[in-house]
Design a protein around this motif. Structure first.
Motif, PDB file in Angstrom:
ATOM      1  N   THR A  92     -13.235   3.586  20.968  1.00  0.00           N
ATOM      2  CA  THR A  92     -13.202   2.367  21.779  1.00  0.00           C
ATOM      3  C   THR A  92     -12.024   1.500  21.322  1.00  0.00           C
ATOM      4  OG1 THR A  92     -14.587   1.163  20.232  1.00  0.00           O
ATOM      5  CG2 THR A  92     -15.727   2.385  21.975  1.00  0.00           C
ATOM      6  N   PRO A  93     -11.608   0.517  22.140  1.00  0.00           N
ATOM      7  CA  PRO A  93     -10.521  -0.366  21.700  1.00  0.00           C
ATOM      8  C   PRO A  93     -10.831  -1.061  20.366  1.00  0.00           C
ATOM      9  CG  PRO A  93     -10.877  -0.625  24.043  1.00  0.00           C
ATOM     10  CD  PRO A  93     -11.972   0.276  23.544  1.00  0.00           C
ATOM     11  N   GLY A  94     -12.102  -1.412  20.177  1.00  0.00           N
ATOM     12  CA  GLY A  94     -12.496  -2.059  18.921  1.00  0.00           C
ATOM     13  C   GLY A  94     -12.268  -1.132  17.734  1.00  0.00           C
ATOM     14  N   GLU A  95     -12.611   0.154  17.909  1.00  0.00           N
ATOM     15  CA  GLU A  95     -12.402   1.137  16.831  1.00  0.00           C
ATOM     16  C   GLU A  95     -10.912   1.341  16.569  1.00  0.00           C
ATOM     17  OE1 GLU A  95     -16.484   3.675  17.725  1.00  0.00           O
ATOM     18  OE2 GLU A  95     -14.579   4.331  18.554  1.00  0.00           O
ATOM     19  N   THR A  96     -10.139   1.315  17.651  1.00  0.00           N
ATOM     20  CA  THR A  96      -8.690   1.480  17.504  1.00  0.00           C
ATOM     21  C   THR A  96      -8.119   0.345  16.667  1.00  0.00           C
ATOM     22  OG1 THR A  96      -8.567   2.536  19.649  1.00  0.00           O
ATOM     23  CG2 THR A  96      -6.520   1.644  18.809  1.00  0.00           C
ATOM     24  N   ILE A  97      -8.532  -0.871  16.989  1.00  0.00           N
ATOM     25  CA  ILE A  97      -8.032  -2.035  16.256  1.00  0.00           C
ATOM     26  C   ILE A  97      -8.533  -1.995  14.810  1.00  0.00           C
ATOM     27  CG2 ILE A  97      -8.225  -4.556  16.074  1.00  0.00           C
ATOM     28  CD1 ILE A  97      -7.979  -4.630  19.129  1.00  0.00           C
ATOM     29  N   ALA A  98      -9.800  -1.624  14.639  1.00  0.00           N
ATOM     30  CA  ALA A  98     -10.364  -1.572  13.283  1.00  0.00           C
ATOM     31  C   ALA A  98      -9.605  -0.549  12.430  1.00  0.00           C
ATOM     32  CB  ALA A  98     -11.845  -1.219  13.351  1.00  0.00           C
ATOM     33  N   SER A  99      -9.314   0.632  13.001  1.00  0.00           N
ATOM     34  CA  SER A  99      -8.624   1.648  12.195  1.00  0.00           C
ATOM     35  C   SER A  99      -7.182   1.214  11.910  1.00  0.00           C
ATOM     36  CB  SER A  99      -8.675   3.024  12.861  1.00  0.00           C
ATOM     37  OG  SER A  99      -7.866   3.052  13.999  1.00  0.00           O
ATOM     38  N   ALA A 100      -6.566   0.511  12.875  1.00  0.00           N
ATOM     39  CA  ALA A 100      -5.203   0.004  12.629  1.00  0.00           C
ATOM     40  C   ALA A 100      -5.222  -1.035  11.519  1.00  0.00           C
ATOM     41  CB  ALA A 100      -4.638  -0.593  13.909  1.00  0.00           C
ATOM     42  N   LEU A 101      -6.281  -1.856  11.481  1.00  0.00           N
ATOM     43  CA  LEU A 101      -6.380  -2.875  10.430  1.00  0.00           C
ATOM     44  C   LEU A 101      -6.607  -2.229   9.058  1.00  0.00           C
ATOM     45  CD1 LEU A 101      -8.463  -5.673  12.208  1.00  0.00           C
ATOM     46  CD2 LEU A 101      -6.173  -5.919  11.247  1.00  0.00           C
ATOM     47  N   VAL A 102      -7.414  -1.162   9.033  1.00  0.00           N
ATOM     48  CA  VAL A 102      -7.665  -0.457   7.764  1.00  0.00           C
ATOM     49  C   VAL A 102      -6.353   0.148   7.243  1.00  0.00           C
ATOM     50  CG1 VAL A 102      -8.794   1.574   6.762  1.00  0.00           C
ATOM     51  CG2 VAL A 102     -10.100   0.004   8.179  1.00  0.00           C
ATOM     52  N   ARG A 103      -5.599   0.776   8.165  1.00  0.00           N
ATOM     53  CA  ARG A 103      -4.319   1.386   7.783  1.00  0.00           C
ATOM     54  C   ARG A 103      -3.351   0.309   7.285  1.00  0.00           C
ATOM     55  NH1 ARG A 103      -3.835   4.700  12.245  1.00  0.00           N
ATOM     56  NH2 ARG A 103      -2.535   3.215  13.302  1.00  0.00           N
ATOM     57  N   ASN A 104      -3.360  -0.803   7.993  1.00  0.00           N
ATOM     58  CA  ASN A 104      -2.498  -1.922   7.631  1.00  0.00           C
ATOM     59  C   ASN A 104      -2.849  -2.437   6.221  1.00  0.00           C
ATOM     60  OD1 ASN A 104      -1.809  -4.884   7.498  1.00  0.00           O
ATOM     61  ND2 ASN A 104      -0.825  -4.385   9.436  1.00  0.00           N
ATOM     62  N   ALA A 105      -4.155  -2.590   5.959  1.00  0.00           N
ATOM     63  CA  ALA A 105      -4.592  -3.107   4.652  1.00  0.00           C
ATOM     64  C   ALA A 105      -4.221  -2.129   3.541  1.00  0.00           C
ATOM     65  CB  ALA A 105      -6.100  -3.344   4.668  1.00  0.00           C
ATOM     66  N   ALA A 106      -4.372  -0.817   3.819  1.00  0.00           N
ATOM     67  CA  ALA A 106      -4.043   0.188   2.800  1.00  0.00           C
ATOM     68  C   ALA A 106      -2.550   0.133   2.470  1.00  0.00           C
ATOM     69  CB  ALA A 106      -4.424   1.580   3.307  1.00  0.00           C
ATOM     70  N   LEU A 107      -1.730   0.009   3.494  1.00  0.00           N
ATOM     71  CA  LEU A 107      -0.284  -0.052   3.258  1.00  0.00           C
ATOM     72  C   LEU A 107       0.084  -1.327   2.497  1.00  0.00           C
ATOM     73  CD1 LEU A 107       1.083   1.324   6.642  1.00  0.00           C
ATOM     74  CD2 LEU A 107       1.350   2.363   4.403  1.00  0.00           C
ATOM     75  N   GLN A 108      -0.609  -2.420   2.813  1.00  0.00           N
ATOM     76  CA  GLN A 108      -0.326  -3.663   2.081  1.00  0.00           C
ATOM     77  C   GLN A 108      -0.701  -3.534   0.604  1.00  0.00           C
ATOM     78  OE1 GLN A 108      -0.534  -7.519   3.618  1.00  0.00           O
ATOM     79  NE2 GLN A 108      -0.987  -6.908   5.702  1.00  0.00           N
ATOM     80  N   ARG A 109      -1.776  -2.778   0.346  1.00  0.00           N
ATOM     81  CA  ARG A 109      -2.163  -2.556  -1.053  1.00  0.00           C
ATOM     82  C   ARG A 109      -1.068  -1.767  -1.788  1.00  0.00           C
ATOM     83  NH1 ARG A 109      -7.430  -2.000   0.908  1.00  0.00           N
ATOM     84  NH2 ARG A 109      -7.304   0.255   0.977  1.00  0.00           N
ATOM     85  N   TYR A 110      -0.484  -0.792  -1.101  1.00  0.00           N
ATOM     86  CA  TYR A 110       0.620  -0.016  -1.690  1.00  0.00           C
ATOM     87  C   TYR A 110       1.790  -0.939  -2.035  1.00  0.00           C
ATOM     88  CZ  TYR A 110      -0.918   4.784  -0.894  1.00  0.00           C
ATOM     89  OH  TYR A 110      -1.583   5.981  -0.940  1.00  0.00           O
ATOM     90  N   ILE A 111       2.051  -1.851  -1.131  1.00  0.00           N
ATOM     91  CA  ILE A 111       3.177  -2.765  -1.338  1.00  0.00           C
ATOM     92  C   ILE A 111       2.919  -3.633  -2.578  1.00  0.00           C
ATOM     93  CG2 ILE A 111       4.443  -4.742  -0.381  1.00  0.00           C
ATOM     94  CD1 ILE A 111       5.142  -2.460   1.273  1.00  0.00           C
ATOM     95  N   VAL A 112       1.700  -4.156  -2.663  1.00  0.00           N
ATOM     96  CA  VAL A 112       1.358  -5.009  -3.812  1.00  0.00           C
ATOM     97  C   VAL A 112       1.479  -4.187  -5.101  1.00  0.00           C
ATOM     98  CG1 VAL A 112      -0.527  -6.269  -4.929  1.00  0.00           C
ATOM     99  CG2 VAL A 112      -0.103  -6.581  -2.497  1.00  0.00           C
ATOM    100  N   ALA A 113       0.971  -2.948  -5.050  1.00  0.00           N
ATOM    101  CA  ALA A 113       1.072  -2.076  -6.230  1.00  0.00           C
ATOM    102  C   ALA A 113       2.538  -1.881  -6.597  1.00  0.00           C
ATOM    103  CB  ALA A 113       0.418  -0.731  -5.937  1.00  0.00           C
ATOM    104  N   ASN A 114       3.359  -1.743  -5.572  1.00  0.00           N
ATOM    105  CA  ASN A 114       4.778  -1.527  -5.818  1.00  0.00           C
ATOM    106  C   ASN A 114       5.415  -2.713  -6.529  1.00  0.00           C
ATOM    107  OD1 ASN A 114       7.328  -0.073  -5.438  1.00  0.00           O
ATOM    108  ND2 ASN A 114       7.805  -1.844  -4.195  1.00  0.00           N
TER     109      ASN A 114
END
Lengths: 193, 165
Positions: A92-114
């Motif tokens: 659903t669109p909600g799931e699409t947005i939720a998975s995009a947000l999860v991916r976004n948060a994971a990438l931001q964590r990588y950046i902070v780790a960096n």
């Protein structure tokens, strides 16, 4: 509402649109994704190789280890982005947005780790230069090599951190837009009724 | 690969029009709407092998179209543009569908649907496609009650918009 049925008839009164050359479009899209991935992997591999070279050839263990850590980080990030590049959301669109947000948060964590890795690596290299300069100050060739390695490493790190900063900014904005759209369609943090 | 192509062509012949209408609901710019339609077609071509027939193909395609369109809106909001994308603002841009279909009545309807808040436009576009409330709820991940509330409000807004023209 009988008008509603009329509206439905009007709404559905178009023909399937002519599509351009989808295969070419698919090929072009695939080409850019693969080219970008190859570029990232090449950069990461070069960083790895440079780190190993400094370590083995000049016995610059700290500089080498810092570069290898960056190479590993770049590879991990490329792989993560690659995995998401070809996926199609069929939820659903909600799931699409939720998975995009999860991916976004994971990438931001990588950046902070960096950032933490970069700060630690910079401190290590600084320490190395100081101790090396003090201990081996009588050997100008050794000092020259160390300064050369450190200059290269510092330069690469500044470019890397600046790139990560831009990327983090982009991710942050994308997150805001995702939340905004989610709110507008009534999923996530806000609902529309 | 040929079976996949044949399946895609069949799906496109049946539902390509719906995909173009959904794209036009999200994007006012004619060229960008065409681009979005192609993106959706590409996504459909990739996703079709994963369709195992759990539910109607039409609903599957509508889901992909809405998801791609949402990704498009997220991206579009981050790009510089000459006019703000406002969910409540009626578009004054030339209508993609008006040119494609040369149909004023339909063009007005598309414009009116696009002027609705995005959450309402999604529901209305699917209802106009002939989906039932239950199917809309399943496609958009909403409750049937929520779909009913949105439909009632959207119909009133749509009636006002169409009467004022």
């Amino acid at each position: 509402m009988s008008d509603w049925e009329d509206l439905g008839t009007v709404w559905r009164s178009n023909e399937p649109p002519e599509l351009g050359d989808l295969r070419r479009r698919l090929g072009r899209q695939g080409f850019w994704i693969r080219a970008w991935f190859a570029h990232e992997v090449a950069l990461a591999t070069a960083t790895f190789a440079l780190g190993a070279f400094f370590m083995l050839k000049y016995q610059l263990a700290m500089v080498g280890a810092a570069l290898i850590a960056f190479g590993a980080f770049a590879l991990a990030m490329s792989w993560r982005a690659w995995r998401g590049s070809f996926s199609i959301d069929t939820g659903t669109p909600g799931e699409t947005i939720a998975s995009a947000l999860v991916r976004n948060a994971a990438l931001q964590r990588y950046i902070v780790a960096n950032y933490y890795v970069a700060i630690a690596a910079t401190a290590m290299i600084g320490l190395f230069v100081a101790t090396d300069a003090l201990a081996e100050s009588g050997d100008p060739a050794r000092l020259h090599k160390a300064l050369w390695a450190v200059t290269l490493s510092f330069g690469a790190m500044i470019v890397w951190i600046a790139g990560c900063g831009l990327y983090a900014n982009r991710l942050h904005r994308e997150r805001d837009r995702l939340v905004e759209i989610g709110r507008a369609i009534g999923v996530g943090e806000g609902r529309v009724y | 690969m040929r079976a996949r192509d044949a399946r895609f062509e069949e799906a496109w012949a049946s539902h390509g029009g719906m995909v173009a209408r959904i794209a036009a609901t999200y994007e006012a710019d004619r060229e960008k709407a065409r681009d979005l339609t192609q993106d959706i077609a590409l996504a459909l071509w990739r996703a079709l092998p994963g369709f195992r027939g759990e539910g109607a193909l039409k609903a599957f395609i509508a889901r992909i179209a809405h998801n791609r369109a949402i990704s498009h809106v997220v991206k579009a909001k981050g790009e510089p543009r000459t006019a703000e994308i406002d969910d409540e603002m009626p578009s004054t841009a030339p209508l993609a569908e008006a040119v494609i279909m040369d149909n004023d009545k339909r063009a007005h309807l598309v414009a009116a649907v696009r002027a609705l808040p995005i959450g309402y436009a999604q529901v209305v576009s699917l209802a106009l496609e002939g989906f039932s409330a239950g199917e809309i709820a399943a496609t958009l991940g909403l409750t049937p009650g929520n779909v009913a509330v949105r439909m009632t409000r959207a119909k009133i807004m749509l009636q006002h918009a169409l009467r004022s023209e």
